[in-house]
Design an enzyme around this catalytic site. Structure first.
Site: not given
Length: 969
Positions: A372-373, A530, A706, A710
């Protein structure tokens, strides 16, 4: 109802012993007779660690390795078949030693986990009783928490904070570092004291346990009031287990425990990982077993299956059992310990932790990097970079212009008469650039979930600092660092958020004037919508405004038509900025009252609440005025780009968002909805192919991970590496390797992964070679003596061969390296060679088999040709030549000498020379081994067995050198 909880490693120890009711449950407060009838019994038990539960699991894990199971069968067969080909300890001691080493290693890791889990599970919480709070209790239905970890999933009833809310730290649940705002039930918060909670007659209706940590549906009903109070409950009223109370004291009622906890339901069972290298070795062992069976059958066939030939087969299986190297398991396990120790002691990657010492070689075989970032590649520190108004954009170098516009607006307001302020702002300066900038900054300053918290700095009293909004004592808390960055930017340009509670917000203008706003409604951000919104009333003008901000993909259909939104969002996204679209809509009092009535009714719904609430909110989200775009940058960690470039040059595929070619998989993924929490990462890891992985990378990994961030992906990956940062440590604790910075991944793979794999490959080949050599000699000996099942070496010689005499030199190969660490980092292309599995392949295995057959045959035939008069001379010549050949082969293979290698060679040679003296009465003729004849015969046999191989190796390196030799020449 014990409140004992667990860390991630022992979440499976939490058992719900009560009756599981699939229907939504009801938890009663007050009136014990009703509480006892409706409250389901749930008990949380800790895992029991003892010898009888731990040892069988470890033994089963070890017998998954083929050669361990085979040698157990061999050892057991000695009691079934009366055909002992030597002492029993020659079979049981190696197997016992192998199991002892592996059991001790895994037991040490389990004990460390047990100690950590016991510390976490021993926390005591306070129980709320009718006489007040009872401290030191571990069982309760309603408990009081002060800066503690929440022990169970609870409903937030009451807080000591005067603003009527509290903050949670959720980094161990969802990986997000910023605090989350939680609100108590309004009805119970108004009670005079906490003990009054036990005097009311009320109940909580809750949905059935599920995996979603971001949503909750329930209602709170108080029956002893007139009229009865019916209040909706959402995620803002919950306290999930594994979160930590960050402010104030809270009182909550337990809702879910045991396996029904959100954190437990989001935790998968970590699998016992076996590296690809171990699987390859296991496969080679099966080939050796096949060779063992074939050789035994051939020997019996050459006897024409005479007599009790089936017993002869068993005898030959025992006789040639050395073909399968049981010492390989010991050497590989001890090698893993050395690799793990070297990784932890590397000063260039400080803080690295090896949590799983079973797969260090896997670091040298990485083909795909899934990451992931936020928090992994970035620092999780947001900086405001861009404000775009459509016709003009402001960057960091032009923020003073924004500040001047804000100053001019509020300077003009202070000069206008109070009666016409609203008219002036609405008409006179509506289309000027200053008013556009002002409206954009004001919307950013109001549309968020940030709360300013004032902390005492030792000079100014906390209460006084909060009363006077002391800037030096103010800290912003929010659920997202993006929010904090936006509010900090509005402060820098002149509009400061100085106060906030559940129902109001205060902004300070450049002139020091306080603007008061009443919060009428707030719509939090969700991953499905969002976007987030807020409805506020300006106390000075009475205007009601609906502000909203969100991703461009959803806001494009909400704002009024424009021709620049899509293009500018794309431009800012290509610069690496997180883009938000900000819009507003003015509401009349009648419009808001109508909306509020429909919204409250929708929130009280038990069935399809989310859909009904979303429908009501969407009635406002039409034709909103587009105000601006904001761009926030999450700064990368140090040396991220060089590290990624190093990994790419090493042949590791860092996947981008390419479109997959597997249409069937694409249809399956597109059919999956977000609310099902389907883990796409686990899917692509299970069905590995380049097309599958690339297609799965199109979808957000957070939907598949979720809870615990991770953890699921790390546990399912062949090799999980966690980065300890601001995102919490749950993912790091679940990983096989833990590092402190992403840049350390390069050295972890290029140096330690490469060395671990190449060293284990060399070690396993030498152990196999060592076993095949002595087995070949046994086969030649039996063939010469009419295929008799008579052992060549017995007793201590068999045990000592693979332990005292050759173990240390062979094991010293775990210290060997072909290139220096600096060269391995400078030329990551060296790592690419490992991805093909060449250090240990069927080709190299066949080469070492041929070498073993050649050397074993030369040694045995040479001893038979040169022996003198007595059989004991054959044993002395052949065994001495065998030991010297192994020591010499190790010396010829070593590429970089370490002082411990020299010690190992000399120590083993010294031990064998000493044994020639002490074992002469059993195995050797002391007068023969002291003669010159013995010396030259052993020397000739050893040179003939080793010298041709060294010449071939020299010619190969001369005319076809490996890639690493070009760098060391």
């Amino acid at each position: 109802d014990a409140f004992r909880c667990s860390s991630h490693r022992c979440c499976e120890c939490l058992r719900c012993c009560g009756r599981r009711d699939p229907r939504p449950r009801t938890v009663w407060l007050g009136h014990p007779e009703k509480r006892d009838q409706r409250y389901p019994r749930n008990v949380i038990n800790n895992q029991k660690y003892n010898f009888f539960t731990f040892l069988p699991g470890v033994l089963f894990n070890q017998f998954k390795y083929f050669f361990n199971l085979y040698f157990l069968l061999l050892a057991c067969s000695q009691f079934v078949v009366e055909m002992r080909l030597g002492a029993l300890y020659t079979y049981w001691v190696p197997l016992g030693f192998v199991l002892a080493v592996t059991v001790i290693r895994e037991a040490a890791e389990e004990i460390r986990c047990y100690v950590r889990d016991k510390e976490v599970n021993s926390q005591i919480y306070s129980k709320l009783t009718a006489r007040g709070r009872l401290c030191g209790s571990s069982t309760a239905r309603a408990c009081c928490l002060v800066n503690q970890r929440v022990p169970a999933d609870m409903i937030f009833l009451r807080t000591s904070e005067k603003n009527g809310s509290c903050f949670l730290r959720t980094d161990q649940l969802d990986g997000e570092t910023d605090w989350k705002l939680r609100l108590p039930v309004t009805c119970t918060q108004r009670l005079p004291t906490a003990s009054d909670l036990l005097q009311i007659r009320s109940y909580v209706y809750a949905e059935e346990p599920n995996i979603d940590i971001h949503n909750f549906v329930g209602t709170f009903t108080r029956e002893d009031s007139d009229p009865s109070v019916n209040e909706s409950l959402s995620i803002e009223n919950t306290l999930w287990a594994s979160t930590v109370i960050a402010s104030g004291t809270v009182v909550g009622v337990v809702l879910y425990t045991g396996r029904e906890l959100r954190s437990v339901m989001n935790t998968s069972n970590p699998r016992s990982k076996i590296g690809l290298f171990d699987l390859e070795v296991n496969c080679l062992t099966k080939i050796l077993f096949g060779a063992l069976v074939v050789v035994s059958l051939v020997m019996v066939a050459l006897q024409h299956f005479a007599g009790r030939w089936y017993l002869q087969i068993i005898r030959f299986l025992l006789l040639f059992s050395n073909i399968i190297p049981i010492s390989l398991r010991v050497n590989l396990d001890m090698g893993k310990i050395v690799y793990s120790w070297v990784i932890r002691r590397d000063s260039k990657i400080p803080g690295t932790v090896v949590r799983s010492s079973t797969i260090p070689e896997q670091l040298g075989r990485i083909s795909y990097l899934l990451t992931d970032k936020t928090g992994t590649l970035t620092q999780n520190e947001m900086v405001f970079k861009r404000l775009h108004l459509g016709t003009v954009a402001y960057g960091l170098d032009s923020m003073d212009e924004v500040q001047s516009h804000i100053f001019s607006i509020y300077t003009q307001q202070s000069q206008d008469p109070p009666a016409v302020k609203g008219l002036t702002l609405a008409t006179k300066v509506r289309k000027t650039m200053s008013s556009r900038v002002h409206e954009a900054v004001k919307a950013i300053a109001l549309c968020h979930n940030v709360t300013p918290v004032y902390e005492s700095n030792g000079v100014t009293d906390q209460a006084e600092a909060e009363r006077h909004y002391e800037d030096s004592c103010r800290v912003y808390q929010a659920s997202s660092p993006d929010e904090v960055a936006l509010v900090q930017w509005t402060e820098s340009v002149g509009l400061t958020l100085v106060g906030r509670d559940q129902s109001s917000m205060q902004l300070r203008t450049p002139g020091g004037h306080i603007l008061n706003f009443t919060i009428l409604q707030i719509f939090p951000f969700t991953y499905e919508s969002k976007r987030m919104g807020i409805i506020v009333r300006d106390e000075s003008t009475g205007e009601i405004t609906f502000y909203m901000k969100g991703a461009d993909v959803v806001m494009a259909g909400i704002v009024q038509y424009n021709d620049w939104l899509e293009e500018e969002c794309g431009n800012m996204a290509r610069e690496g900025l997180r883009v938000l679209v900000v819009a507003k809509k003015s509401l009349t009092e009648e419009q808001y009252q109508d909306f509020e009535a429909r919204y409250v009714q929708a929130k009280l719904s038990v069935h399809d609440r989310s859909l009904k609430v979303a429908t009501v909110i969407e009635s406002l989200e039409m034709e909103m005025e587009l105000l601006c775009l904001t761009g926030v940058e999450d700064q990368l960690q140090a040396d991220v780009r060089p590290t990624l470039e190093t990994l790419r040059n090493a042949g590791i595929k860092i996947l981008d968002l390419k479109k997959g070619k597997n249409k069937r998989l694409s249809i399956q993924i597109q059919a999956v909805k977000v609310d099902k929490m389907f883990c796409l990462w686990l899917f692509c890891l299970k069905y590995k192919s380049e097309q599958n992985i690339e297609l799965c990378c199109k979808y957000k990994s957070r939907e598949g991970c979720d809870g615990g961030n991770d953890v699921s992906m790390i546990q399912e990956a062949d090799c999980g590496v966690g980065v300890e940062g601001k995102e919490g440590k749950q993912a790091s604790l679940a990983a096989d390797f833990s590092i402190t910075q992403f840049k350390h991944l390069g050295r972890l793979l290029m140096v330690h992964g490469r060395n671990s794999y190449k060293r284990s490959a060399a070690l396993s080949q030498f152990v196999i070679h060592r076993s095949l050599c002595i087995s070949t000699m046994q086969a030649v000996f039996s063939s010469v003596f009419y295929f008799a099942s008579v052992p060549l070496y017995q007793g201590f010689l068999i045990i000592g061969y693979s332990t005292i005499y050759t173990m240390f030199p062979v094991f010293s190969l775990v210290l060997d390296k072909d290139v220096k660490s600096e060269v391995a980092m400078l030329y990551p292309e060296l790592y690419k060679d490992l991805l093909k599995g060449r250090p240990l392949s069927y080709k190299t295995f066949l080469i070492w088999v041929l070498i073993s057959i050649y050397q074993g045959s030369i040694i045995m035939y040479g001893a038979l040709l040169l022996f003198e008069s007595e059989f004991v001379h054959i044993v002395a010549i052949s065994f001495t030549s065998l030991i010297l050949t192994e020591l010499l082969m190790v010396a010829l293979t070593i590429q970089t000498w370490h002082w411990l290698m020299i010690v190992a060679e000399l120590l083993s040679l010294s031990c064998y020379i000493a044994s020639l003296v002490f074992l002469h009465e059993i195995f050797y003729d002391v007068y023969f081994i002291a003669t010159l004849s013995f010396l030259w015969k052993v020397t000739v046999i050893t040179l003939v067995s080793c010298l041709p191989l060294y010449v071939l190796k020299y010619l190969r390196r001369r005319f076809s050198p490996p890639s690493y030799s070009k760098l060391t020449s």
